[in-house]
Design an enzyme around this catalytic site. Structure first.
Site, PDB file in Angstrom:
ATOM      1  N   HIS A 119       0.777  -1.013   0.000  1.00  0.00           N
ATOM      2  CA  HIS A 119       0.000   0.000   0.000  1.00  0.00           C
ATOM      3  C   HIS A 119       0.904   1.179   0.000  1.00  0.00           C
ATOM      4  O   HIS A 119       0.723   2.089   0.738  1.00  0.00           O
ATOM      5  CB  HIS A 119      -1.010  -0.194   0.889  1.00  0.00           C
ATOM      6  CG  HIS A 119      -1.900  -1.266   1.127  1.00  0.00           C
ATOM      7  ND1 HIS A 119      -2.247  -1.630   2.359  1.00  0.00           N
ATOM      8  CD2 HIS A 119      -2.639  -2.010   0.344  1.00  0.00           C
ATOM      9  CE1 HIS A 119      -3.153  -2.501   2.358  1.00  0.00           C
ATOM     10  NE2 HIS A 119      -3.428  -2.767   1.105  1.00  0.00           N
ATOM     11  N   GLU A 144      -6.715   3.264   1.815  1.00  0.00           N
ATOM     12  CA  GLU A 144      -7.952   2.491   1.945  1.00  0.00           C
ATOM     13  C   GLU A 144      -8.699   2.879   3.199  1.00  0.00           C
ATOM     14  O   GLU A 144      -8.146   3.481   4.125  1.00  0.00           O
ATOM     15  CB  GLU A 144      -7.670   0.995   1.927  1.00  0.00           C
ATOM     16  CG  GLU A 144      -6.746   0.509   3.025  1.00  0.00           C
ATOM     17  CD  GLU A 144      -6.317  -0.941   2.818  1.00  0.00           C
ATOM     18  OE1 GLU A 144      -6.963  -1.816   3.424  1.00  0.00           O
ATOM     19  OE2 GLU A 144      -5.353  -1.181   2.080  1.00  0.00           O
ATOM     20  N   HIS A 282      -0.392  -2.221   8.543  1.00  0.00           N
ATOM     21  CA  HIS A 282      -1.670  -2.629   9.122  1.00  0.00           C
ATOM     22  C   HIS A 282      -1.932  -4.087   8.804  1.00  0.00           C
ATOM     23  O   HIS A 282      -1.379  -4.646   7.850  1.00  0.00           O
ATOM     24  CB  HIS A 282      -2.814  -1.762   8.599  1.00  0.00           C
ATOM     25  CG  HIS A 282      -3.061  -1.905   7.128  1.00  0.00           C
ATOM     26  ND1 HIS A 282      -2.272  -1.285   6.178  1.00  0.00           N
ATOM     27  CD2 HIS A 282      -3.992  -2.608   6.423  1.00  0.00           C
ATOM     28  CE1 HIS A 282      -2.702  -1.593   4.973  1.00  0.00           C
ATOM     29  NE2 HIS A 282      -3.747  -2.399   5.089  1.00  0.00           N
ATOM     30  N   ARG A 301       4.480  -6.904   1.781  1.00  0.00           N
ATOM     31  CA  ARG A 301       4.296  -7.779   2.931  1.00  0.00           C
ATOM     32  C   ARG A 301       5.622  -8.085   3.613  1.00  0.00           C
ATOM     33  O   ARG A 301       6.657  -8.151   2.954  1.00  0.00           O
ATOM     34  CB  ARG A 301       3.643  -9.101   2.499  1.00  0.00           C
ATOM     35  CG  ARG A 301       2.329  -8.940   1.759  1.00  0.00           C
ATOM     36  CD  ARG A 301       1.891 -10.252   1.150  1.00  0.00           C
ATOM     37  NE  ARG A 301       0.619 -10.143   0.464  1.00  0.00           N
ATOM     38  CZ  ARG A 301       0.479  -9.769  -0.792  1.00  0.00           C
ATOM     39  NH1 ARG A 301       1.545  -9.464  -1.513  1.00  0.00           N
ATOM     40  NH2 ARG A 301      -0.718  -9.691  -1.344  1.00  0.00           N
TER      41      ARG A 301
END
Length: 449
Positions: A119, A144, A282, A301
């Site tokens: 992200h 998001e 997150h 990740r």
């Protein structure tokens, strides 16, 4: 933090070119969509998953497999899992290419700028896409927003300095991995010593933790698990400690179990939401939510996943802000009170409306400057567009696309309230853009996005 699909989602039905309306035919004001499911490993299995139940309601031919995880229902034009227009099965992206007026004059680029779901930042996303297009498929960033449908739990952002110091003092398994030097620097740094100093120390601590050898991490996680299990016999564990044990059961010997101690533990009640900016760490832990984001599927990740881990990129890209996230509760929309609440994040691409309509009640959603996607979460009723006399029945699982500048009238029937979500482009941003373009000030009372 994300996981691969297993198996890949089924492709949309093959388009039937001769069933599409000719290009010069006026576009309809309401499109019913069939949407794709993502089978990420972290999804719930079978009909225990809200996603599976919505997908089955959306598609009469959809069969729920109790052995499969159902993680996300994607609504939009992202090529990974595009929605198709019923009944012909034409991809929504292709329909929009033939009906550009449906996007409205304020939306540029010929596509939806948001992705709706049941992200890295943009510059970094472009760089990653260029370097590793197989891993980072999108050149767009991924801010998001998650709106809780049920009680929802997540890890988000780094804890404050004092809580971080407490982790170093009371969790020897973490202190041992980061080393005495960084542990000492962290313990002595003051809350307001300077953002750059705190960020530098936190970045070093996080890097050492995430880049520790697999053997060292495995030993530390097992020690932490054994210690907490022993202490649970003589004291009540904290909520965060219970989360750590739960994560260890799902991801044994994973560095993400230790990293979770550095992040805020966030609890949302139904109707509450959080906004997650690009470059903020997150992980969603439990519960059901509605997600809306910029049109991107990039995820960097580093833990709590069986998929490719890019620790170096994650270490370098994070903002290292130490703040508890603001809990968003939605703001009533004057023209639609008391039934509609709007969630407006600090990004241009999207906003979400949540509509709770009791049986027998009616709400009119004024024309928006951008297109919208609607999802009926529960209940049933009727949808009517642009005052056309004949409305359409709408029920749980139905998803429909409404072009820009279209009035929508909703009425609820049956014995339960109709719960419905609308995703669209950020109306405040569009309003500002329209003001600049026209050179005129638009009275707020006359505009509803």
């Amino acid at each position: 933090m994300g996981a691969p699909s297993s198996p890949s989602p089924a492709p949309p039905p093959p388009p039937l070119a001769d069933t599409y309306p000719p290009p010069d035919q006026p576009s309809p004001r309401l499109l019913w969509l069939r949407c794709a499911v993502q089978h990420y490993e972290w999804g719930r299995h079978g009909d225990a998953s809200l996603v599976a139940r919505l997908a089955a309601a959306n598609d009469p031919a959809f069969q729920i497999d109790p052995a499969l995880p159902y993680a996300e229902l994607w609504m939009g034009t992202h090529p990974t899992a595009p929605s198709v227009v019923l009944p012909a099965g034409e991809p929504l992206h292709d329909w929009l290419a033939r009906n550009k007026d449906a996007l409205g004059s304020a939306v540029k680029g010929g596509d939806l700028p948001f992705l709706f779901k049941a992200h890295p930042d943009k510059r970094l996303a472009e760089e990653l896409h260029g370097l590793r297009p197989d891993t980072y498929k999108d050149a767009n960033h991924k801010p998001e927003m998650a709106i809780a449908i049920t009680h929802f739990r997540a890890l988000f952002g780094f804890v404050g300095i004092e809580e971080l110091k407490d982790v170093i003092r009371t969790v020897p398994e973490v202190g041992g991995l980061i080393g005495h030097e960084d542990a000492g620097k962290l313990i002595t740094v003051k809350e307001n010593h300077g953002d750059n100093d705190a960020k530098s120390i936190l970045q070093s601590v996080f890097a050492k933790l995430m880049m520790a050898s697999k053997e060292t991490v495995s030993e530390a996680v097992n020690k932490l698990k054994d210690r907490l299990n022993d202490e649970s016999k003589i004291r009540t564990l904290t909520e965060k400690e219970e989360v750590i044990l739960s994560l260890e059961r799902q991801y044994p010997e994973d560095v993400g179990v230790l990293a979770a101690l550095l992040f805020n533990y966030v609890k949302l009640s139904p109707g509450e939401a959080i906004y997650i900016g690009a470059n903020e760490p997150h992980a969603y832990l439990s519960g059901e939510c509605i997600e809306c984001m910029a049109t991107s599927d990039n995820v960097v990740r580093a833990g709590l996943t069986p998929k490719y881990r890019d620790v170096k990129t994650l270490r370098d890209m994070l903002t290292y802000k130490q703040v508890f996230p603001e809990i968003l509760r939605g703001v009533p929309v004057p023209a639609m009170e008391p039934y509609v609440q709007r969630y407006t994040p600090p990004t241009d691409e999207f906003e979400v409306d949540r509509c709770l309509l009791p049986p027998g009640e009616v709400v009119v959603m004024p024309p928006a400057l951008s297109p919208s996607i609607f999802l009926v979460m529960t209940g049933e009723g009727e949808i009517q567009v642009d005052s056309i006399l004949d409305g359409e029945n709408a029920k749980e699982g139905d998803v429909f696309f409404v072009p820009a500048n279209t009035e929508v009238k909703l009425s609820a029937s049956g014995h339960a309230s109709m719960q419905l979500y609308r995703a669209g482009v950020n109306s405040a941003s569009l309003k500002a853009c329209n003001t600049v373009v026209t050179g005129k000030k638009i009275p707020a009372a006359n505009y509803v996005g």
